[in-house]
Design a protein around this motif. Structure first.
Motif, PDB file in Angstrom:
ATOM      1  N   LEU A  94      -6.005 102.345  81.689  1.00 16.83           N
ATOM      2  CA  LEU A  94      -6.844 101.607  82.644  1.00 16.83           C
ATOM      3  C   LEU A  94      -8.316 101.948  82.420  1.00 16.83           C
ATOM      4  O   LEU A  94      -9.178 101.061  82.429  1.00 16.83           O
ATOM      5  N   LEU A  97     -10.008 100.075  79.682  1.00 17.34           N
ATOM      6  CA  LEU A  97     -10.385  98.693  79.987  1.00 17.34           C
ATOM      7  C   LEU A  97     -11.670  98.619  80.805  1.00 17.34           C
ATOM      8  O   LEU A  97     -12.449  97.689  80.662  1.00 17.34           O
ATOM      9  N   ILE A  98     -11.859  99.605  81.679  1.00 13.49           N
ATOM     10  CA  ILE A  98     -12.953  99.495  82.659  1.00 13.49           C
ATOM     11  C   ILE A  98     -14.212 100.282  82.292  1.00 13.49           C
ATOM     12  O   ILE A  98     -15.320  99.785  82.414  1.00 13.49           O
ATOM     13  N   SER A 101     -17.313  99.056  79.966  1.00 15.17           N
ATOM     14  CA  SER A 101     -18.257  98.124  80.586  1.00 15.17           C
ATOM     15  C   SER A 101     -19.221  98.870  81.512  1.00 15.17           C
ATOM     16  O   SER A 101     -20.356  98.450  81.706  1.00 15.17           O
ATOM     17  N   ILE A 152     -15.082  97.981  90.777  1.00 13.81           N
ATOM     18  CA  ILE A 152     -15.032  98.758  89.537  1.00 13.81           C
ATOM     19  C   ILE A 152     -15.263 100.238  89.849  1.00 13.81           C
ATOM     20  O   ILE A 152     -14.586 101.104  89.310  1.00 13.81           O
TER      21      ILE A 152
ATOM     22  N   LEU B  94     -13.758  92.357  87.779  1.00 12.44           N
ATOM     23  CA  LEU B  94     -12.695  93.329  87.500  1.00 12.44           C
ATOM     24  C   LEU B  94     -11.555  92.652  86.744  1.00 12.44           C
ATOM     25  O   LEU B  94     -11.013  93.200  85.773  1.00 12.44           O
ATOM     26  N   LEU B  97     -12.024  92.296  83.075  1.00 12.58           N
ATOM     27  CA  LEU B  97     -11.816  93.514  82.284  1.00 12.58           C
ATOM     28  C   LEU B  97     -10.330  93.778  82.050  1.00 12.58           C
ATOM     29  O   LEU B  97      -9.949  94.309  81.013  1.00 12.58           O
ATOM     30  N   ILE B 152      -2.219  99.257  85.999  1.00 10.75           N
ATOM     31  CA  ILE B 152      -2.787  97.940  85.696  1.00 10.75           C
ATOM     32  C   ILE B 152      -2.136  96.891  86.593  1.00 10.75           C
ATOM     33  O   ILE B 152      -2.812  96.012  87.125  1.00 10.75           O
TER      34      ILE B 152
END
Lengths: 221, 221
Positions: A94, A97-98, A101, A152, B94, B97, B152
């Motif tokens: 996870l 993925l976050i 950014s 986020i 979100l 992503l 996820i």
């Protein structure tokens, strides 16, 4: 925090405090205070460990450790560690993925925010093993806080969870890797190099992810 | 669900049911049942609207709508809609992503899982506006459920929230766009084209994100 995370912490508490069969655990209020979670979360976590016959609730008396042998049983400990690794691997996926950014966002954030990242990095670069976890988390936290998106930023507890647990596993290998990667990420942010910051964060998290995957393989054999 | 989300739903309930100044709201138990949240969440949401002088709690009597004029006030409605758009924009960011990786994962998932995505798509392609929200959510849900990562999969409530709210905003434009994009995503998944599935999902979500951003600009002027 999810109930299995609280039950992990309870297991660690039992191991760390060398509790033995028949020993009594702190009461619900005390445990809620120790782990900083609700009493409901404690009740759910205890119930998970009751299901595994690790704890026993004696009405009006409290919660007791029933089967201490499990903690000595290498198969159980291995299974327990693998389950823990699985959760860490999920957390790292996870984060992959976050967080890249967030690092990209940090390069575009105002000067004071970038300074606080630098400060977080400088702190982590000092050698005080006692609060190493907190300093590593602080660096990531400052980067994630640069995101203007509150959803986020809501991954912070997951980041904190994974950093604290990874550091318990293989502190030496991980420490070295982490220090080197943080330096690269910090440089990219300070130089406002968006693409580099994003890529470095991704590669940092992927490395830790690979380390966890290989640890999982070693332990499953 | 966060308390501001519940208070949003309460506002929608008040608007949808054309409640007027002095009208009584359903009690805590009924509201908890209507919105499928805890009574605590209802209390927090009500308290947010009490702070804004929209609701009033009369001891022993219930919760009443105090200031209906606010709902007629275009400035208030605009501010309310902008706040709601901000939350939707965050949710879409979100999702941008996380969901593309779920679509990639779906291409590698076993045949029965890919079939349930096809089924979700076929259902959504039928024209029954009444449950359009649910069918759109079902398609995304099936894709996200292909991820073996439970963290996820835990974004499902955010996905559900954003789909239900986006569809209330501009159903026509969005519907057309959504149907076309879902077709492309579904094709890529059924053809097990990983890169295409990932890219299509990202471009789908980014389009909705852009629509929201431009709606926000229009309303801020």
């Amino acid at each position: 925090m999810k109930s299995y995370e609280v039950s992990d912490q309870l297991m660690h508490y039992i191991i760390d405090h060398k509790l033995k069969e028949g020993d009594k655990l702190p009461n619900e209020y005390e445990l809620a205070d120790i782990f900083q979670v609700s009493r409901k979360a404690i009740r759910q976590a205890v119930s998970l460990l009751v299901d595994e016959s690790i704890l026993e609730i004696r009405r009006g008396k409290g919660t007791f450790l029933t089967d201490h042998s499990k903690f000595q049983d290498p198969t159980f400990r291995a299974a327990y560690h693998i389950a823990q690794l699985d959760r860490l691997i999920e957390a790292m996926e996870l984060r992959c993925l976050i967080e890249p950014s967030c690092a990209a966002c940090a390069t575009r954030s105002p000067q004071p925010m970038r300074e606080s990242i630098q400060e977080g990095f400088d702190l982590a670069d000092q050698e005080h093993e006692s609060d190493a976890y907190y300093r590593d988390f602080y660096f990531h936290q400052k980067i994630i806080e640069c995101s203007p998106n509150s959803l986020i930023r809501s991954i912070l507890p997951i980041v904190s969870y994974s950093i604290s647990h990874v550091m318990k596993l293989e502190p030496e290998i991980v420490r070295e890797q982490v220090r080197f990667d943080h330096q690269k990420i910090n440089e990219a942010i300070q130089n406002q190099n968006e693409e580099e910051a994003e890529q470095m964060m991704l590669s940092h998290l992927k490395k830790i992810h690979s380390i966890l995957i290989s640890m999982r393989k070693d332990r499953s054999i």
